[in-house]
Design an enzyme around this catalytic site. Sequence first.
Site, PDB file in Angstrom:
ATOM      1  N   GLY A  14       0.538  -1.152  -0.080  1.00 47.83           N
ATOM      2  CA  GLY A  14       0.116   0.238   0.119  1.00 47.83           C
ATOM      3  C   GLY A  14       0.912   0.642  -0.047  1.00 47.83           C
ATOM      4  CD  GLN A 112      -3.182  -8.178  10.853  1.00 42.04           C
ATOM      5  OE1 GLN A 112      -2.669  -7.469  11.240  1.00 42.04           O
ATOM      6  NE2 GLN A 112      -2.750  -8.652   9.545  1.00 42.04           N
ATOM      7  CB  VAL A 129      -0.465   1.802  10.977  1.00 40.93           C
ATOM      8  CG1 VAL A 129      -1.192   3.505  10.293  1.00 40.93           C
ATOM      9  CG2 VAL A 129       0.453   2.766  12.044  1.00 40.93           C
ATOM     10  CG  ASP A 159      -4.151  12.339  14.957  1.00 37.68           C
ATOM     11  OD1 ASP A 159      -4.541  12.585  14.167  1.00 37.68           O
ATOM     12  OD2 ASP A 159      -4.407  11.165  15.741  1.00 37.68           O
ATOM     13  CG  HIS A 187      -6.762   7.995  14.431  1.00 37.88           C
ATOM     14  ND1 HIS A 187      -5.598   9.174  14.403  1.00 37.88           N
ATOM     15  CD2 HIS A 187      -6.479   7.213  12.961  1.00 37.88           C
ATOM     16  CE1 HIS A 187      -5.201   9.715  12.858  1.00 37.88           C
ATOM     17  NE2 HIS A 187      -5.550   8.065  12.605  1.00 37.88           N
TER      18      HIS A 187
END
Length: 333
Positions: A14, A112, A129, A159, A187
């Site tokens: 990505g 995961q 993330v 941020d 977030h």
Amino acid sequence: MADPIRVLVTGAAGQIAYSLLYSIAKGDVFGKDQPIILVLLDIPPMLPVLDGVVMELQDCALPLLREVIPTDKVEVGFKDLDAAILVGSMPRKEGMERKDLLKANVAIFKTQGAALEKYAKKTVRVLVVGNPANTNCLIASKSAPSIPKENFSCLTRLDHNRARSQVAMRCGVPADAVKNVIIWGNHSSTQYPDVHHAMVNVHGKEVEAYDAVKDDSWLKGDFISTVQLRGAAVIKARKLSSAMSAAKAICDHMRDWWFGTLDGEFMSMGVYAGGNSYGIPEDLIYSFPVHIKNKSWNIHDGLPVNDFSRAKMDATAAELVEERDTALSFLSQ
């Protein structure tokens, strides 16, 4: 030379990873004398793209990069890890309900987390993330019960950097002249960027941010909403989500976790809220001000919280509790 460390990046084909991998392989994160084995995990349809990323990493001729391992298999991807940067997640598609997004990501981060539990070192440091990052991180941690909760974190450094930069630009100083901004909470657009404890170096003298900016209505209004909505603003402008700035924030987060924060400074990290002194519900991953030493973070305690801040800290906590409860209902299915 030290022995190589194994670092996993998921979502490795990505655009965030494309901005991130060079910095890691060059030594900007784990040190200029630390050899690296980079493990790149993505889904099967992305493997041809991943081959191209591997070629480019080889073509960089980086002396610290000892091996690059592209894979779509968790037993390869999570084996013997020292650090895991979990960038890949299910992105929100048009018309998708938030709970559908949560459900898809619970499945990913349960898998995961279980792979971390089974294959990674118990000392692995994990940075999540992929959004919704706080809740994804909590699910991964709960799925890896033998790895300490303190070894899991989520990214709010982007941020934090956004807030720091906004204040610096407003004051006409470099970004590193601003310290101790805080991102509290999720977030998401409910996060609370707080500068009540921030300091700005103006002409060699440290001044409280409110005194340096001299515009309380901006700090309590447009400043907060600019930071909260910055990701959406980047998407609107670029037609793609933040990649360069996200990769830089990942590097900052992991470097501070590895090497520690400076004396008198704290950074924002999404961490396990257990035992916090700010009245935040305990079973959450919540962004706090932390200082770090010997690869261990501690929440910076004792900061006074006024009524304005309290309301915003509680609002973002309430969103996280709702997210957590929805996610846990999927986890038990």
